[in-house]
Scaffold this active site. Structure first.
Site, PDB file in Angstrom:
ATOM      1  N   SER A 471       9.328  -3.537   6.910  1.00 29.67           N
ATOM      2  CA  SER A 471      10.492  -3.905   6.504  1.00 29.67           C
ATOM      3  C   SER A 471      11.930  -4.689   6.471  1.00 29.67           C
ATOM      4  O   SER A 471      11.385  -5.604   7.503  1.00 29.67           O
ATOM      5  CB  SER A 471      10.944  -2.952   5.025  1.00 29.67           C
ATOM      6  OG  SER A 471      11.084  -3.037   4.112  1.00 29.67           O
ATOM      7  N   ASP A 482      11.193 -15.933  15.081  1.00 26.77           N
ATOM      8  CA  ASP A 482      10.597 -17.259  14.993  1.00 26.77           C
ATOM      9  C   ASP A 482      11.797 -18.263  15.108  1.00 26.77           C
ATOM     10  O   ASP A 482      11.412 -19.853  15.743  1.00 26.77           O
ATOM     11  CB  ASP A 482      10.390 -17.148  13.020  1.00 26.77           C
ATOM     12  CG  ASP A 482       9.443 -16.664  12.982  1.00 26.77           C
ATOM     13  OD1 ASP A 482       8.124 -16.472  13.637  1.00 26.77           O
ATOM     14  OD2 ASP A 482       9.180 -16.390  11.642  1.00 26.77           O
ATOM     15  N   LYS A 496       5.009  -3.655   7.072  1.00 23.72           N
ATOM     16  CA  LYS A 496       5.453  -3.907   5.724  1.00 23.72           C
ATOM     17  C   LYS A 496       6.261  -4.674   5.517  1.00 23.72           C
ATOM     18  O   LYS A 496       7.027  -5.139   6.013  1.00 23.72           O
ATOM     19  CB  LYS A 496       6.267  -2.331   5.391  1.00 23.72           C
ATOM     20  CG  LYS A 496       6.843  -2.424   3.845  1.00 23.72           C
ATOM     21  CD  LYS A 496       7.581  -1.249   3.327  1.00 23.72           C
ATOM     22  CE  LYS A 496       8.483  -0.970   1.912  1.00 23.72           C
ATOM     23  NZ  LYS A 496       9.484  -1.772   1.754  1.00 23.72           N
TER      24      LYS A 496
END
Length: 730
Positions: A471, A482, A496
């Site tokens: 999460s 990224d 998740k």
């Protein structure tokens, strides 16, 4: 009429089972016949309205959903199929399409009949287990015990079920026998263990039954929507804000006594000087002159609820000092309740050094157990409110003063928490910019980011994850990856990719007191800034470590009703750098170390053996075979000088740890459960594990040390490297 007759038949069956079980000598009282309370039927109806209208994957509450609830309910009660037999399931099948009506018509008789049958079966199974202890076992036979039965069929008869339990008890006995216990002490230990299990099931309440049933409903929709009763909701709130009002003592249940396991530094209990670890609390009174409640034999959560209270109020404890006998002198201890901050569960830092030739590099490690945030204190304008990002920012400031060369954020076993904290934590390393995208049930996508332009740490960065990183941990790790801001190291994460919100049911119903509980409701799916999602697939590390668990057994992809993987348009963001050119070199150096490092080789062997054993789900019940296996394992451990034993991972041992210097004894399975061990021994083992050498952490630190060495001389900005830029090894 047919359904009513079914209920009557089951009630008769329960009475018969209870009467038979009561014949076992010394057995605790049978489980009570639980009935739903009015507030529970109302809460169930309210939850259904919210789920069918506002859930991200809204589904009608109909017969089809009832069947899913039924299956999830049975799994929640008896996932290993060691309590119900096939005839029980056949009897209960009439409820398969009735559970939706039970909720909508506010008549929860059906789910409570199921739970009551379950409780009676549990009590009867442990009563049978106790009856086997006087017979003894033949450990020369060639037979095996299947300790995982989730994928098996229900035992067809009581005879088949008794065979399952005979082998279960035989395995419990054999583990203690291999640990050096004699037959008398083994029988006493197991009799006490099974008796305690019967006692616990006799202490279940309607709240336990209701919460189990409601979670069968919520999780039949998708895995991360949950119902929490008032007490569970309170515990969740404490975990999120890392604070509570109480006396500052960690309690445990030992031999029917509520025992002090730990004193929180700075808390009322520690500051009083009147309490110590091992003391037993026999009674609790509210105020100096309140009525003393005898709590011996109580459930631990009931005792904790009695000891907690309003800030600055008085609680009086009747205490039996550690080591004192039951008839020795008691001590009355009066304490003023205060706000307790759970610092042990907060972010922490350490500095590790790695050497390459004559060069030593200092790597700062920040361990973050969860993304906590005291929302209430923040909303009230408390400038000292507790939060993960604030704690990490403070620790980064300290690490900069200590002149570390790189920072590693350790998110292993961090199951997530506050979405806003994940965003703010990311901002500490990237500054202003988008961090995550969220998509609601209507398909609307929103970009959420951090607006703080200042960066707390600009140097080389690593993020260490494992399969239990989920999460909010995945949001942070994915954003760092990224942006090219740092290296992600470890196992693929949990997968998740959903967002939940907490709904106070009592607030909606305008109840004066908390009786309905709360609903953790999935309302959105989150996506990376590059448009991908962590849902199902998790975050793939830049440099991978050996995977302890199989993705089919643990993680989002192990759920049969998880939301699918999907993609949205990438957000507008500017990468902070590009580490692609470094990764092949760093990977090569890591692999070279892994092939020559004894600890890492032993770890890989541990994991391979563990996965092989866990795939079998069987253990031998032949003493000679088990003793040989044990001797081989201990010899291999001694050879590796490794503290972790792969075969014990299923029982909570930590993978990848080696004993601290001076403690080279291999782990020996003592056959005991946690509450059966001496408290001092248990605490000493935990302390030894905390101080143990962490093989995976050390290798992650080495990788970051390598990265620092590959930067241009004098450069401290890993993210400044561009593709194709020349490298300058030290």
């Amino acid at each position: 009429m047919k359904l009513k007759l079914l209920w009557l038949a089951l009630v008769f069956a329960l009475a018969t089972t209870a009467q038979a079980a009561s014949l076992v000598s010394g057995m605790p009282p049978p489980p009570p016949e639980l009935k739903p309370a009015q507030q529970q039927t109302q809460a169930a109806h309210l939850v259904a309205g919210l789920l069918t209208r506002y859930h991200y994957k809204a589904m009608p509450l109909d017969n089809a959903m009832s069947e899913k609830i039924f299956d999830h309910y049975l799994k929640a009660l008896d996932s290993e199929k060691i309590f119900f037999v096939q005839s029980d399931i056949d009897q209960l099948t009439g409820f398969r399409t009735q559970l939706d009506d039970a909720i909508l018509k506010e008549d929860l008789a059906a789910p409570f009949v199921i739970f009551n049958l379950y409780a009676q079966r549990v009590s009867a199974r442990f009563a049978y287990a106790r009856s086997l202890l006087s017979e003894g076992f033949d450990f020369q036979q060639k037979e095996s015990y299947q300790y995982e039965r989730e994928k098996e069929t229900w035992p067809k008869s009581e005879i088949e079920m008794r065979e399952v339990w005979r082998k279960r008890v035989k395995n419990d006995w054999l583990r203690l026998k291999l640990a050096g216990k004699d037959d008398k002490s083994i029988a006493e230990t197991l009799n006490k263990r099974y008796n305690n299990s019967q006692k616990r099931i006799s202490q279940v309440t309607s709240n336990d039954a209701f919460q189990t049933f409601m979670n069968a409903y919520t999780m039949a929709i998708e895995p991360h929507t949950n119902y929490m009763g008032p007490r569970t909701a309170e515990e969740f709130d404490i975990a999120m804000k890392l604070s509570l009002v109480g006396i500052g003592a960690v309690l445990a249940e030992k031999d029917d006594y509520t025992t002090i396991r730990e004193l929180v530094p700075g808390g009322p209990a520690a500051l009083s000087g009147q309490l110590k670890i091992g003391d037993r609390i026999l009674g609790v009174a509210q105020g100096e002159h309140g009525v003393m409640m005898d709590i011996v034999g109580w459930r631990l959560d009931d005792t904790v609820a009695l000891i907690r209270g309003a800030a600055d109020s008085t609680v009086l404890l009747d205490v039996l000092p550690a080591g004192a006998g039951p008839d020795d002198k008691h001590q009355l201890v009066s304490l003023i309740r205060k706000k307790i901050t759970l610092e042990e569960q907060s972010a922490k830092k350490s500095v590790l050094s790695v050497k390459e030739g004559n060069i030593s590099r200092r790597i700062g490690v920040i361990s973050l157990p969860g993304f906590y945030e005291d929302v209430e204190a923040r909303q009230q304008g408390d400038v000292h409110f507790k939060s993960a990002s604030r704690d990490v920012a403070r620790l980064l400031g300290e690490l900069k003063k200590e002149k570390v060369d790189a920072v590693l954020v350790d998110l292993r076993n961090n199951g997530g928490g506050s979405l806003s904290e994940a965003i703010e934590l990311t901002g500490l390393f990237i500054g202003r910019g988008p961090v995550v995208q969220t998509r609601n049930a209507q398909g609307n996508v929103a970009v959420e980011g951090d607006n703080n332009v200042s960066v707390a740490w600009k140097g080389p960065l690593g993020v260490l994850i494992n399969r239990s990183s989920a999460s909010a941990s995945e949001i942070f790790a994915a954003a760092i990856q990224d942006y090219g801001r740092g290296l992600v190291i470890g196992e693929p994460s949990f997968g998740k990719g959903t967002v939940q919100t907490m709904i106070d049911l009592d607030q909606i119903a305008k109840n004066d007191k908390p009786v309905f509980g709360e609903l953790k409701l999935t309302i959105a799916q989150f996506f990376r800034v590059n448009g991908g999602t962590t849902q199902l697939r998790g975050v793939a590390p830049d440099i991978g470590f050996p995977a302890v668990t199989d993705v089919e057994d643990f993680g989002e992809s192990s759920f049969d009703n998880a939301l699918p993987w999907m993609q949205v348009k990438a957000a507008s963001y500017s990468p902070a750098g590009n580490l692609k050119s470094l990764q092949p070199i760093l990977l090569a150096r890591h692999e070279a170390r892994a092939k020559s490092d004894k600890d890492f080789l032993c770890l890989q062997e541990d994991i391979a053996r563990f996965r092989l054993q866990s795939g079998k789900h069987l253990v031998s019940l032949n003493e000679a075979e088990r003793r040989k296996e044990r001797e081989d394992q201990e010899a291999r451990q001694a050879s590796c000088a490794a503290g972790s034993e792969a075969g014990m991972n299923a029982q909570g041992k930590v993978v990848g740890r080696k004993p601290a210097p001076g403690n080279n004894k291999p782990f020996r399975d003592d056959g005991l459960q946690a509450d059966e061990r001496n408290l001092a021994t248990e605490l000493a083992a935990e302390n030894a594990n905390k101080n143990a050498k962490d093989v995976l952490l050390n290798e992650a630190v080495h990788i970051l040390g390598d990265e620092v060495g590959l930067l241009k001389p004098g450069s401290r900005f890993a993210a400044s490297i561009s593709p194709g830029a020349p490298l300058h090894p030290d």
